[in-house]
Scaffold this motif. Structure first.
Motif, short mmCIF file in Angstrom:
data_model
loop_
_atom_site.label_atom_id
_atom_site.label_comp_id
_atom_site.label_asym_id
_atom_site.label_seq_id
_atom_site.Cartn_x
_atom_site.Cartn_y
_atom_site.Cartn_z
N MET A 174 0.84 -1.19 0.00
CA MET A 174 0.00 0.00 0.00
C MET A 174 0.89 1.25 0.00
N THR A 175 0.53 2.23 -0.81
CA THR A 175 1.32 3.45 -0.91
C THR A 175 1.03 4.39 0.25
N VAL A 176 1.93 5.35 0.45
CA VAL A 176 1.73 6.34 1.50
C VAL A 176 0.46 7.13 1.25
N ARG A 177 0.18 7.46 0.00
CA ARG A 177 -1.03 8.21 -0.33
C ARG A 177 -2.28 7.44 0.09
N GLU A 178 -2.29 6.15 -0.13
CA GLU A 178 -3.46 5.34 0.27
C GLU A 178 -3.60 5.28 1.78
N TYR A 179 -2.49 5.15 2.50
CA TYR A 179 -2.54 5.18 3.96
C TYR A 179 -3.13 6.50 4.45
N LYS A 180 -2.66 7.61 3.87
CA LYS A 180 -3.12 8.93 4.28
C LYS A 180 -4.61 9.11 4.02
N ARG A 181 -5.08 8.61 2.90
CA ARG A 181 -6.50 8.74 2.58
C ARG A 181 -7.35 7.95 3.58
N LEU A 182 -6.92 6.74 3.92
CA LEU A 182 -7.68 5.93 4.87
C LEU A 182 -7.65 6.54 6.28
N ASP A 183 -6.51 7.09 6.67
CA ASP A 183 -6.43 7.76 7.97
C ASP A 183 -7.38 8.95 8.01
N LEU A 184 -7.42 9.70 6.92
CA LEU A 184 -8.31 10.85 6.85
C LEU A 184 -9.77 10.42 6.88
N ASP A 185 -10.09 9.33 6.22
CA ASP A 185 -11.47 8.80 6.26
C ASP A 185 -11.88 8.49 7.69
N LYS A 186 -10.98 7.89 8.46
CA LYS A 186 -11.26 7.54 9.85
C LYS A 186 -11.56 8.78 10.68
N ILE A 187 -10.78 9.84 10.47
CA ILE A 187 -10.99 11.08 11.22
C ILE A 187 -12.36 11.67 10.89
N MET A 188 -12.70 11.71 9.62
CA MET A 188 -13.97 12.29 9.21
C MET A 188 -15.15 11.50 9.77
N GLU A 189 -14.98 10.20 9.92
CA GLU A 189 -16.06 9.36 10.47
C GLU A 189 -16.17 9.48 11.99
N SER A 190 -15.03 9.67 12.66
CA SER A 190 -15.00 9.55 14.12
C SER A 190 -15.09 10.87 14.86
N ASP A 191 -14.58 11.94 14.27
CA ASP A 191 -14.48 13.21 14.99
C ASP A 191 -15.60 14.16 14.56
N PRO A 192 -16.54 14.48 15.45
CA PRO A 192 -17.62 15.39 15.08
C PRO A 192 -17.14 16.81 14.79
N ALA A 193 -15.92 17.14 15.26
CA ALA A 193 -15.38 18.47 15.00
C ALA A 193 -14.75 18.59 13.61
N ALA A 194 -14.55 17.46 12.94
CA ALA A 194 -13.92 17.48 11.61
C ALA A 194 -14.98 17.81 10.56
N GLU A 195 -14.96 19.03 10.06
CA GLU A 195 -15.99 19.48 9.13
C GLU A 195 -15.55 19.40 7.67
N ALA A 196 -14.25 19.50 7.42
CA ALA A 196 -13.77 19.49 6.04
C ALA A 196 -12.42 18.78 5.98
N ARG A 197 -12.23 18.00 4.94
CA ARG A 197 -10.98 17.24 4.80
C ARG A 197 -9.77 18.17 4.69
N ALA A 198 -9.95 19.29 3.97
CA ALA A 198 -8.84 20.23 3.80
C ALA A 198 -8.41 20.82 5.14
N ALA A 199 -9.39 21.11 6.01
CA ALA A 199 -9.07 21.67 7.33
C ALA A 199 -8.31 20.66 8.18
#
Length: 236
Positions: free
Chosen positions: A1-26
């Protein structure tokens, strides 16, 4: 798995779990835990390919910028969420599974006595709350929760809740914790024991005709000392 794929999956987890996460760019720009994890992904690739000095340099710069210390030799799975992250330490031989949540001040460290495998293994779905310390080559079973400020020195079976110093298992229902569960309302065994002892003392005092202190955690006001009479606890 590439670093980019790891980063995308980590970001997906944050967006699902953290109610304060409103935008991926932020999240990309402002979440120190995510930034530290991204730096680790690159450092770990360098470490695996033998560029250990470069890996350590990347890790050092990330630690200075984020306050998160992740050794590039650690093995971290996908969809990992480091919430806040400041003060978090992950040792060289630590292993972390998928869908793990780590809060600020967590230490996955060694005891100083072990060689070889010196750091903990966290299986999938584990949550380690703020300030908790997991020390030595112990294994934390899947979907277990470690309470804030706990110190864990022994293996923990799957689907358990651990609190205290040293850590004690206070819940093992045999039912898997729901994926993505961020609930940190954990049992307090010390307070429960205080309440049990207080109830026994209250019953004895009531039988002996002794007032309990009006500041007692006992809920029965009939047996409490009157206001202004805290020094006279015995009925005349």
């Amino acid at each position: 798995m590439t670093v980019r794929e790891y980063k995308r999956l980590d970001l997906d987890k944050i967006m699902e779990s953290d109610p304060a996460a409103e935008a991926r760019a932020a999240v990309r720009r402002t979440y120190t835990g995510y930034k530290a994890l991204c730096a680790y992904r690159y450092a770990h690739k360098c470490w695996e390919r033998g560029y250990k000095r470069l890996a350590l340099h990347i890790s050092y710069r990330a630690k200075v910028k984020t306050g998160v210390d992740i050794h590039p030799g650690a093995r971290i799975g996908t969809r990992v969420f480091i919430d806040h992250g400041v003060g978090l330490v992950i040792g060289e031989t630590a292993e972390i599974g998928n869908d793990v949540v780590l809060y600020q001040g967590v230490t996955l460290g060694g005891t100083g006595k072990d060689t070889g495998k010196r750091h903990p293994t966290l299986e999938d779905g584990v949550m380690v709350s703020a300030g908790a310390k997991v020390l030595g080559p112990v294994r934390i079973g899947a979907h277990s929760k470690i309470g804030a400020g706990s110190v864990v020195l022994k293996d923990v079976p799957p689907c358990c809740t651990v609190v205290g110093v040293p850590g004690r298992i206070v819940k093992q229902a045999g039912v898997r914790v729901n994926d993505g569960d961020m609930d940190q309302k954990l049992p307090d065994p010390i307070m429960e024991e205080f309440k049990r002892l207080n109830k026994r003392v209250y019953e004895l005092e009531k039988q002996a005709g002794i007032h309990c202190c009006r500041y007692s955690i006992t809920t029965d006001g009939d047996n409490c000392a009157p206001s202004g009479d805290e020094n006279d606890y015995i009925h005349s």
